[in-house]
Scaffold this motif. Structure first.
Motif, short mmCIF file in Angstrom:
data_model
loop_
_atom_site.label_atom_id
_atom_site.label_comp_id
_atom_site.label_asym_id
_atom_site.label_seq_id
_atom_site.Cartn_x
_atom_site.Cartn_y
_atom_site.Cartn_z
N LEU A 116 0.83 -1.21 0.00
CA LEU A 116 0.00 0.00 0.00
C LEU A 116 0.86 1.26 0.00
O LEU A 116 1.83 1.35 0.76
CB LEU A 116 -0.91 0.02 1.23
CG LEU A 116 -2.03 -1.01 1.31
CD1 LEU A 116 -2.75 -0.88 2.65
CD2 LEU A 116 -3.01 -0.82 0.16
N ASP B 53 -0.93 6.95 1.28
CA ASP B 53 -2.27 7.50 1.39
C ASP B 53 -3.35 6.45 1.57
O ASP B 53 -4.48 6.77 1.93
CB ASP B 53 -2.60 8.37 0.17
CG ASP B 53 -2.52 7.59 -1.13
OD1 ASP B 53 -1.45 7.00 -1.40
OD2 ASP B 53 -3.52 7.57 -1.89
N GLU B 54 -3.01 5.18 1.33
CA GLU B 54 -3.99 4.10 1.47
C GLU B 54 -3.82 3.31 2.76
O GLU B 54 -4.62 2.41 3.04
CB GLU B 54 -3.91 3.16 0.25
CG GLU B 54 -4.31 3.83 -1.05
CD GLU B 54 -4.26 2.88 -2.24
OE1 GLU B 54 -4.40 1.65 -2.02
OE2 GLU B 54 -4.08 3.36 -3.37
N MET B 55 -2.80 3.62 3.55
CA MET B 55 -2.61 2.94 4.82
C MET B 55 -3.53 3.52 5.88
O MET B 55 -3.86 4.71 5.85
CB MET B 55 -1.14 3.04 5.24
CG MET B 55 -0.21 2.29 4.29
SD MET B 55 1.55 2.52 4.63
CE MET B 55 1.73 1.63 6.18
N ASP B 56 -3.96 2.69 6.80
CA ASP B 56 -4.88 3.11 7.86
C ASP B 56 -4.19 4.15 8.74
O ASP B 56 -3.16 3.87 9.36
CB ASP B 56 -5.26 1.88 8.70
CG ASP B 56 -6.28 2.18 9.79
OD1 ASP B 56 -6.64 3.36 9.97
OD2 ASP B 56 -6.69 1.23 10.48
N VAL B 57 -4.76 5.35 8.81
CA VAL B 57 -4.12 6.44 9.54
C VAL B 57 -3.99 6.12 11.04
O VAL B 57 -3.10 6.64 11.71
CB VAL B 57 -4.89 7.76 9.31
CG1 VAL B 57 -6.22 7.76 10.04
CG2 VAL B 57 -4.04 8.95 9.71
N THR B 58 -4.85 5.27 11.58
CA THR B 58 -4.78 4.94 13.00
C THR B 58 -3.54 4.12 13.33
O THR B 58 -3.17 3.99 14.50
CB THR B 58 -6.04 4.18 13.46
OG1 THR B 58 -6.11 2.92 12.77
CG2 THR B 58 -7.30 4.98 13.19
N MET B 59 -2.89 3.57 12.31
CA MET B 59 -1.67 2.81 12.53
C MET B 59 -0.55 3.70 13.05
O MET B 59 0.36 3.24 13.74
CB MET B 59 -1.24 2.15 11.21
CG MET B 59 0.03 1.34 11.28
SD MET B 59 0.40 0.58 9.67
CE MET B 59 1.95 -0.23 10.05
N LYS C 37 3.68 -3.07 15.15
CA LYS C 37 3.60 -2.83 13.71
C LYS C 37 4.47 -1.66 13.26
O LYS C 37 4.70 -1.46 12.08
CB LYS C 37 2.15 -2.59 13.30
CG LYS C 37 1.27 -3.85 13.41
CD LYS C 37 -0.11 -3.59 12.84
CE LYS C 37 -0.94 -4.87 12.83
NZ LYS C 37 -0.37 -5.91 11.94
N ASN D 60 -1.04 13.13 3.32
CA ASN D 60 -1.91 12.35 2.44
C ASN D 60 -1.40 12.42 1.00
O ASN D 60 -2.06 12.98 0.12
CB ASN D 60 -3.35 12.87 2.56
CG ASN D 60 -4.37 11.87 2.10
OD1 ASN D 60 -4.07 10.70 1.89
ND2 ASN D 60 -5.60 12.34 1.93
#
Length: 232
Positions: free
Chosen positions: A76, A79-85, A162, A216
């Motif tokens: 990914l 911009d497509e990764m989960d921002v909460t990560m 992670k 983003n």
């Protein structure tokens, strides 16, 4: 209750140190207050001038996070990764005894975990080797960093971490072209921050809240971040 905020981000400036595979950034005046006077903005009794800057940089310059795409062509983009990560509970490991160009092993991780008094269980783990304080902004900061071994990277992934972070330009030694840490991150679907600073201020503080949210940037392989630690 008031919280203490510690900035873990290096300043971005024109020609700052960069990884040997990356170009340093450009950060230059674009418009000046003096030049904008000719536009006659504002009013005669309250004129307004303005300044602006131009900057251009690789997405792996300064304090940044790697996207999965950086290490895998089908990974990914940022911009497509989960921002909460990019936020959550974190801990700093004291690894200041590791020499320049040394290897951070599983034993080092286990000893640092015990010293920190925090059992890693999904934590973001930031590794303090003292590199930034020792060398930045001298050129040596770009090619003296220790490396996280493949085994130590697996150790983090096995404990649900992670994300981890280092002070130097890479989680791998600059004299190791095999990139064991990056390849292990690729295989375990985890990633890392690079070019952090001020980690010494968090040694012995236990668990704290961390945020290092990327821009983003569509399709990018990484992003600069403003990395912050929040202490209660």
């Amino acid at each position: 209750m008031a919280r203490t905020i510690i900035d873990l981000s290096v300043k971005i400036y024109d020609g700052m140190p960069a990884h040997k595979n990356m170009r340093p950034p450009f950060l230059l005046p674009h418009g000046t207050h003096e030049a904008s006077k000719a536009r006659n903005l504002g009013t005669p009794d309250d004129p307004m001038t303005f300044a602006s800057c131009y900057f251009a940089m690789n997405d792996h310059i300064g304090t940044h996070v790697d996207a999965f795409f950086h290490m895998h062509p089908q990974g990914l983009p940022i911009d497509e990764m989960d921002v909460t990560m990019f936020m959550g509970k974190a801990v700093v490991f004291d690894l200041r005894h590791i020499p320049d160009l040394g290897d951070i092993s599983v034993k080092d991780m286990e000893e640092a975990e015990k010293k920190a008094g925090v059992k890693v269980d999904g934590h973001i783990v930031l590794l303090c080797t003292g590199l930034h304080k020792k060398y930045f902004p001298m050129p040596e900061v770009s090619h003296r960093n220790a490396g996280v071994t493949a085994e130590a990277t697996h150790w983090l992934a096995d404990r649900g971490s992670k994300l981890h972070g280092v002070e130097g330009p890479s989680t791998d030694r600059p004299n190791d072209p095999t990139f064991p840490s990056h390849r292990t991150c690729r295989d375990r679907k985890i990633t890392h921050y690079e070019w952090l600073c001020n980690l010494e201020e968090l040694i012995g503080k236990g668990v704290f809240e961390f945020q290092g949210v990327p821009l983003n940037l569509k399709g990018a392989s990484g992003s600069p971040v403003r990395a912050l630690a929040f202490l209660s």
